[in-house]
Enzyme design. Sequence first.
Site, PDB file in Angstrom:
ATOM      1  N   GLU A  96      -1.640 -13.666  22.730  1.00  0.00           N
ATOM      2  CA  GLU A  96      -0.237 -13.261  22.654  1.00  0.00           C
ATOM      3  C   GLU A  96       0.145 -12.661  23.993  1.00  0.00           C
ATOM      4  O   GLU A  96      -0.696 -12.071  24.684  1.00  0.00           O
ATOM      5  CB  GLU A  96      -0.049 -12.240  21.530  1.00  0.00           C
ATOM      6  N   ASP A 146       7.873 -20.520  18.991  1.00  0.00           N
ATOM      7  CA  ASP A 146       9.295 -20.533  19.360  1.00  0.00           C
ATOM      8  C   ASP A 146       9.807 -21.971  19.299  1.00  0.00           C
ATOM      9  O   ASP A 146       9.294 -22.852  19.982  1.00  0.00           O
ATOM     10  CB  ASP A 146       9.460 -19.975  20.779  1.00  0.00           C
ATOM     11  N   LYS A 150      17.726 -25.413  21.344  1.00  0.00           N
ATOM     12  CA  LYS A 150      18.661 -26.169  22.173  1.00  0.00           C
ATOM     13  C   LYS A 150      17.948 -27.353  22.835  1.00  0.00           C
ATOM     14  O   LYS A 150      16.831 -27.210  23.326  1.00  0.00           O
ATOM     15  CB  LYS A 150      19.273 -25.263  23.241  1.00  0.00           C
ATOM     16  N   THR A 217       4.488 -14.687   5.019  1.00  0.00           N
ATOM     17  CA  THR A 217       4.972 -13.467   5.666  1.00  0.00           C
ATOM     18  C   THR A 217       6.276 -13.025   5.016  1.00  0.00           C
ATOM     19  O   THR A 217       6.923 -13.780   4.287  1.00  0.00           O
ATOM     20  CB  THR A 217       5.215 -13.694   7.165  1.00  0.00           C
ATOM     21  N   PHE A 219       9.100 -12.565   6.516  1.00  0.00           N
ATOM     22  CA  PHE A 219      10.190 -13.377   7.053  1.00  0.00           C
ATOM     23  C   PHE A 219      10.206 -14.757   6.406  1.00  0.00           C
ATOM     24  O   PHE A 219      11.260 -15.315   6.117  1.00  0.00           O
ATOM     25  CB  PHE A 219      10.049 -13.491   8.572  1.00  0.00           C
TER      26      PHE A 219
END
Length: 250
Positions: A96, A146, A150, A217, A219
Site C-alpha cells: 500500500e 481504483d 473517466k 466490507t 462499504f
Amino acid sequence: MNTPKAPPPIVTAQGASGSTHIRSFVHRRAHITPSQEQAIAQWLQQWAIRYQNAPLDLSAAFGRAAPTILEIGFGMGETTQQIAQARPGDNFLGVEVFNAGVGALLKRIHDNELGNIRIIQHDAVEVLRDMIRPGSLAGAHIYFPDPWPKKRHHKRRLIQPAFVELLVSRLAPGAYLHCATDWEHYAQQMLAVLSAESGLQNTCADYAPRPDYRPLTKFENRGLRLGHGVWDLIFTRRTPDGVASATEAN
C-alpha cells in the site's frame, strides 16, 4: 518522564527507482488520524519491510516458511486482517502507498496480535519487479482497485496486460489470482485482460462467486443494499503440464 522517540521515516513510492511506468495511484494529501500516526511511529519498524532493489527472502521476512499471499492495495486493512486471522497458516504481504492505510493496518496487526502480516509501503509494480522472486507466491489479492472511471484515465488502471504478465511470473504453478471490483466496466476489462494471459486459467466460465475467505466490507455491504454489483474473478497459474490445480477442479 521519557521523551518519545521520533517516528521512523515512512517509506513511500515517491523517489522510487526511476521507473517510467504509468502509476495506478496519485499521491494526495489524505487525512490521517492520531491513532494511525501513533501506529506508524510505534510499529512500522516491526511489521514493515523497506523497499529494496533486491529479491526478498520471504521466509526470513516472516520468520517462517509458509505459503505467501500478496495483497496489492489493502486500503484500511479490514479485509487483510480478517483473512489473515482466518488463515493463520498463510503469510500475507500487503502493499500500500498511503500513510493512513498503513497506519490502520499496523494498528489492526497490533490489536489482534497477528504475526502473519508484513507491509511494504511502495509502488506495487516496483515491488513485484524488484523484490518478489519468480514463482514464489501462492496467491495474489487485488480487491477494489481504483477504477479510474473517466475514459482518459483508463490507462492508469492497474489491471493491464504488462502488469498481469509480471504478476503471473511471480506466481507459483497452481497459485491463484483473485480480483474484485464494484465497477462493471472495470470488471469487463479485468476479465478480458486476465483471459488473454496465456499463463492463467479461469476457475469459472467468467465471474466467480465470492469465496468464503473474502469477507464483505462495510462499504461493499452498503453498495449491495443500494443495488450495486460486485464482480469477483479467480484465475490460477497454469501448471507446466497443463493439469488443473485443486482450485480449478473445484
